[in-house]
Scaffold this active site. Structure first.
Site, PDB file in Angstrom:
ATOM      1  N   GLU A  93       0.801  -1.339   0.044  1.00 48.54           N
ATOM      2  CA  GLU A  93      -0.153  -0.180  -0.123  1.00 48.54           C
ATOM      3  C   GLU A  93       0.969   1.184   0.078  1.00 48.54           C
ATOM      4  O   GLU A  93       1.725   1.343   0.877  1.00 48.54           O
ATOM      5  CB  GLU A  93      -0.794   0.189   1.282  1.00 48.54           C
ATOM      6  CG  GLU A  93      -1.790   1.232   1.528  1.00 48.54           C
ATOM      7  CD  GLU A  93      -2.530   0.953   2.688  1.00 48.54           C
ATOM      8  OE1 GLU A  93      -2.915   2.210   3.249  1.00 48.54           O
ATOM      9  OE2 GLU A  93      -2.757  -0.095   3.372  1.00 48.54           O
ATOM     10  N   SER A  96      -4.780   2.653  -0.566  1.00 50.39           N
ATOM     11  CA  SER A  96      -5.782   2.395   0.631  1.00 50.39           C
ATOM     12  C   SER A  96      -6.791   3.250   0.364  1.00 50.39           C
ATOM     13  O   SER A  96      -6.910   4.210  -0.532  1.00 50.39           O
ATOM     14  CB  SER A  96      -5.315   2.602   2.148  1.00 50.39           C
ATOM     15  OG  SER A  96      -5.286   3.852   2.028  1.00 50.39           O
TER      16      SER A  96
END
Length: 208
Positions: A97, A123
Site C-alpha cells: 500500500e 488504501s
C-alpha cells in the site's frame, strides 16, 4: 420494495437517490493507454479539479521507501509525476500500500500539484491524483518499467487515459533493453507467490 418491508430513507442528503447521486461517474475510474495497456485505477472522486487532467515530467522511484524519502527531503517539484514501480504483485511482492507517500504529499499541500502513479496499490484513505494497479507491472516488463526521468506523462481522468509521450517503437526498444527482473524475495512462500501470481488487472491471484 422498501415500503413493503417498512423501511425508507429519512434523509436524502445522507443516502442519495439514484436521480441525484453524489458523483454521476462513480467513485473509481479505469484508465488505459500506452502506459497501462491492461488498465490502471484511480479514485476519481478524491482528485482535485485541477489535477483531473495533468501533464508533467516523470520522476522515477523503484520502491515506496525511495519516493517517501524524496518527498520528506522536499526533492519533489510542482507539476511532476512520481512513478513508483516494482511494487506490483510480482515486484512487491504483493502490492504494498502506498499510503505513506500520498499522505506526505497531502500533508504538504502537494496533492494538488503533483501526481503519483504506481503498479502497487492505495488504501481507501488516499487522496489526490494517485493512480495505482498499473498493468502490466514493471516486474512483468510492462511499459512502466521503460520510463525514464523526464519522460512526459499525460493523465486525463475524464477521458479515462494514461499515456507517456513515447512512440510504440521506443517503448518496445526500451523494454527489450531492460535487464532481467531480480525478485526481492528469493526463498519461501513469497518467492513462490511472486513466481505464480497473475497481474493486478486479473486480481493478483495465483495463475494456473
Amino acid at each position: 420494495m422498501l415500503a413493503e418491508i417498512g423501511a425508507g430513507v429519512k434523509d436524502y442528503t445522507v443516502i442519495r437517490s439514484i436521480e441525484k447521486p453524489v458523483h454521476s461517474g462513480g467513485g473509481l475510474a479505469i484508465l488505459t493507454g500506452n502506459l497501462a495497456p491492461d488498465g490502471a485505477i484511480v479514485k476519481q472522486v478524491a482528485v482535485s479539479e485541477e489535477m483531473l487532467t495533468h501533464s508533467g515530467p516523470a520522476r522515477i522511484f523503484n520502491s515506496e521507501e525511495d519516493v517517501f524519502e524524496a518527498i520528506m527531503d522536499r526533492q519533489i517539484n510542482k507539476g511532476e509525476v512520481l512513478v513508483v514501480r516494482y511494487e506490483g504483485p510480482k515486484g512487491g511482492p504483493g502490492m504494498r500500500e502506498m499510503l505513506s507517500p500520498t499522505s506526505a504529499l497531502a500533508g504538504m499541500g502537494m496533492d494538488r500539484q503533483v501526481a503519483l502513479i504506481t503498479d502497487g496499490r492505495f488504501s481507501g484513505a488516499s487522496r489526490g491524483a494517485a493512480i495505482g494497479h498499473v498493468s502490466p507491472e514493471a516486474a512483468a516488463g510492462g511499459p512502466i518499467a521503460a520510463l525514464r526521468e523526464g519522460d512526459i506523462i499525460e493523465i486525463d481522468i475524464p477521458h479515462k487515459s494514461l499515456n507517456v509521450q513515447l512512440s510504440a517503437e521506443e517503448i518496445r526498444k526500451r523494454i527489450a533493453e531492460l535487464p532481467k527482473f531480480e525478485p526481492k524475495v528469493k526463498t519461501g512462500y513469497l518467492a513462490r507467490y511472486a513466481q505464480m501470481v497473475s497481474s493486478a488487472d486479473t486480481g493478483a491471484v495465483f495463475a494456473r
